[in-house]
Design a protein around this motif. Structure first.
Motif, PDB file in Angstrom:
ATOM      1  N   ALA A   1      -4.858  -4.470  -2.272  1.00  0.00           N
ATOM      2  CA  ALA A   1      -4.449  -5.702  -1.621  1.00  0.00           C
ATOM      3  C   ALA A   1      -4.617  -6.022  -0.231  1.00  0.00           C
ATOM      4  CB  ALA A   1      -3.280  -5.087  -1.032  1.00  0.00           C
TER       5      ALA A   1
ATOM      6  N   LYS B   1      -5.669 -10.080   1.705  1.00  0.00           N
ATOM      7  CA  LYS B   1      -5.151  -9.978   2.610  1.00  0.00           C
ATOM      8  C   LYS B   1      -6.088 -10.962   3.413  1.00  0.00           C
ATOM      9  CE  LYS B   1      -1.752  -6.694   3.198  1.00  0.00           C
ATOM     10  NZ  LYS B   1      -1.549  -5.712   4.429  1.00  0.00           N
TER      11      LYS B   1
ATOM     12  N   GLN C   1      -7.303 -14.631   1.812  1.00  0.00           N
ATOM     13  CA  GLN C   1      -6.521 -15.608   2.421  1.00  0.00           C
ATOM     14  C   GLN C   1      -6.757 -15.317   4.309  1.00  0.00           C
ATOM     15  OE1 GLN C   1      -2.494 -12.663   2.244  1.00  0.00           O
ATOM     16  NE2 GLN C   1      -1.442 -14.127   0.792  1.00  0.00           N
TER      17      GLN C   1
ATOM     18  N   ASP D   1       5.000 -17.557   4.957  1.00  0.00           N
ATOM     19  CA  ASP D   1       4.781 -15.949   4.045  1.00  0.00           C
ATOM     20  C   ASP D   1       4.121 -15.724   3.156  1.00  0.00           C
ATOM     21  OD1 ASP D   1       6.630 -14.608   2.674  1.00  0.00           O
ATOM     22  OD2 ASP D   1       8.031 -15.648   1.296  1.00  0.00           O
ATOM     23  N   PRO D   2       2.952 -14.944   4.013  1.00  0.00           N
ATOM     24  CA  PRO D   2       2.039 -13.977   3.440  1.00  0.00           C
ATOM     25  C   PRO D   2       1.602 -13.488   2.519  1.00  0.00           C
ATOM     26  CG  PRO D   2       1.343 -13.816   5.579  1.00  0.00           C
ATOM     27  CD  PRO D   2       2.100 -15.256   5.191  1.00  0.00           C
ATOM     28  N   GLU D   3       2.601 -12.625   2.601  1.00  0.00           N
ATOM     29  CA  GLU D   3       3.053 -11.426   2.311  1.00  0.00           C
ATOM     30  C   GLU D   3       3.512 -11.777   0.496  1.00  0.00           C
ATOM     31  OE1 GLU D   3       2.687  -8.101   2.666  1.00  0.00           O
ATOM     32  OE2 GLU D   3       1.909  -8.703   4.356  1.00  0.00           O
ATOM     33  N   THR D   4       4.563 -12.837   0.480  1.00  0.00           N
ATOM     34  CA  THR D   4       4.775 -13.354  -0.975  1.00  0.00           C
ATOM     35  C   THR D   4       3.899 -13.641  -1.815  1.00  0.00           C
ATOM     36  OG1 THR D   4       7.362 -13.863   0.031  1.00  0.00           O
ATOM     37  CG2 THR D   4       6.234 -14.908  -1.675  1.00  0.00           C
TER      38      THR D   4
ATOM     39  N   LEU E   1       0.885 -12.773  -1.606  1.00  0.00           N
ATOM     40  CA  LEU E   1       0.043 -11.632  -1.748  1.00  0.00           C
ATOM     41  C   LEU E   1       0.999 -11.343  -2.323  1.00  0.00           C
ATOM     42  CD1 LEU E   1      -2.021  -9.493  -1.141  1.00  0.00           C
ATOM     43  CD2 LEU E   1      -0.307  -8.308   0.710  1.00  0.00           C
ATOM     44  N   ARG E   2       2.395 -10.314  -2.522  1.00  0.00           N
ATOM     45  CA  ARG E   2       3.152  -9.434  -3.410  1.00  0.00           C
ATOM     46  C   ARG E   2       2.915 -10.564  -5.383  1.00  0.00           C
ATOM     47  NH1 ARG E   2       7.714 -10.869  -2.161  1.00  0.00           N
ATOM     48  NH2 ARG E   2       8.162 -11.536  -3.559  1.00  0.00           N
TER      49      ARG E   2
END
Length: 281
Positions: free
Chosen positions: A101, A105, A108, A247-250, A252-253
């Motif tokens: 993770a 990140k 990114q 929306d970096p989390e999407t 990433l997920r």
């Protein structure tokens, strides 16, 4: 946008960088005391493969260059045969969840830092530029490459689904049909092929010539207002970075979920085995 504009105006008031920036074991940064241009040299033996620590070092060096208000960045390699081999695939094979993770990140954030840099960016591609090596080169505004090398994104060859921000990096420099075919085939281009499709801007015969061409490109903006230039660049590039910024989390997920699937892990194992056999020949 207003906050970004204010920040850039404040940066514009600072004095140009005229000294040697700090270097790490993985990156070397030299600043020309006459032009203020920073040369950022990737220095991770043997092939500048991007692991967590290297991505972090690259991002840190880029941010330091910007904070010192240098006039531009030239990205190159200390290896005379490899610009960058791309991601360190060992980071993806049977990964530790927490490290993976953090690693993704950093990937990114490194891309955003380079792609949306406030200063002119140029790549002196003095070796093979594969996968994320190609992505970093394409994220720059200008690319010069030496002959007899290769460049491209071959993720589909080892079972990886190309993430949207990497697709968008290609789309920002190449026509959609070319991008579609290249990514679906995992196409690796020769220097001459890359020139023909405009993935690179020029072919040169030596690293010194590449660095000079990059410096000339950055120098071509000497008469432009740096704040106005940076804001205009952000407007032009914003559509390609919007999804990751908002929306970096999407992303990433979705990336982490796919990396951990048996399908990808099996494909990666097969690919690494093929590389091992190839290297023994």
């Amino acid at each position: 946008m207003l906050r970004s504009r204010t920040k850039l105006i404040e940066l514009g008031k600072r004095q140009l960088c005229r000294s040697m920036c700090k270097s790490s074991e993985l990156t070397l940064v030299e600043v020309d005391d006459k032009t203020g241009i920073a040369t950022l040299t990737m220095n991770k033996p043997p092939v500048n493969s991007c692991n967590l620590e290297f991505l972090r070092a690259l991002k840190s060096a880029m941010k330091e260059i910007e904070s010192n208000k240098c006039s531009g960045i030239i990205l190159t390699s200390s290896n005379d045969k490899v610009f960058s081999s791309g991601l360190d695939l060992n980071e993806l094979r049977q990964p530790n969840p927490e490290r993976l993770a953090t690693f993704w990140k950093e990937l990114q954030e490194m891309w955003v830092t380079l792609y949306l840099s406030n200063v002119p960016t140029a790549a002196a591609i003095n070796g093979h530029a594969l996968a994320v090596g190609c992505v970093m080169a394409a994220a720059c505004e200008y690319r010069v490459m030496l002959p007899d090398f290769t460049i491209g994104i071959h993720a589909t060859k080892f079972g990886y689904v190309v993430p949207p921000f990497i697709v968008n990096t290609y789309l920002s420099v190449l026509p959609h049909p070319v991008v579609e075919r290249a990514l679906l085939q995992g196409k690796i281009f020769s220097t001459q092929e890359a020139l023909q499709i405009n993935l690179i801007d020029e072919v040169v015969n030596s690293k010194d010539e590449a660095l000079c061409k990059c410096a000339d490109f950055i120098g071509s903006f000497e008469q432009t207002n740096p704040v106005a230039r940076a804001l205009t660049k952000r407007q032009l590039r914003a559509p390609f970075a919007k999804q990751l910024l908002e929306d970096p989390e999407t992303e990433l997920r979705e990336s982490l979920e796919y990396i951990n699937t048996p399908l990808f892990q099996e494909s990666l194992d097969q690919y690494l085995l093929q590389l091992k056999k190839k290297n023994k020949k």
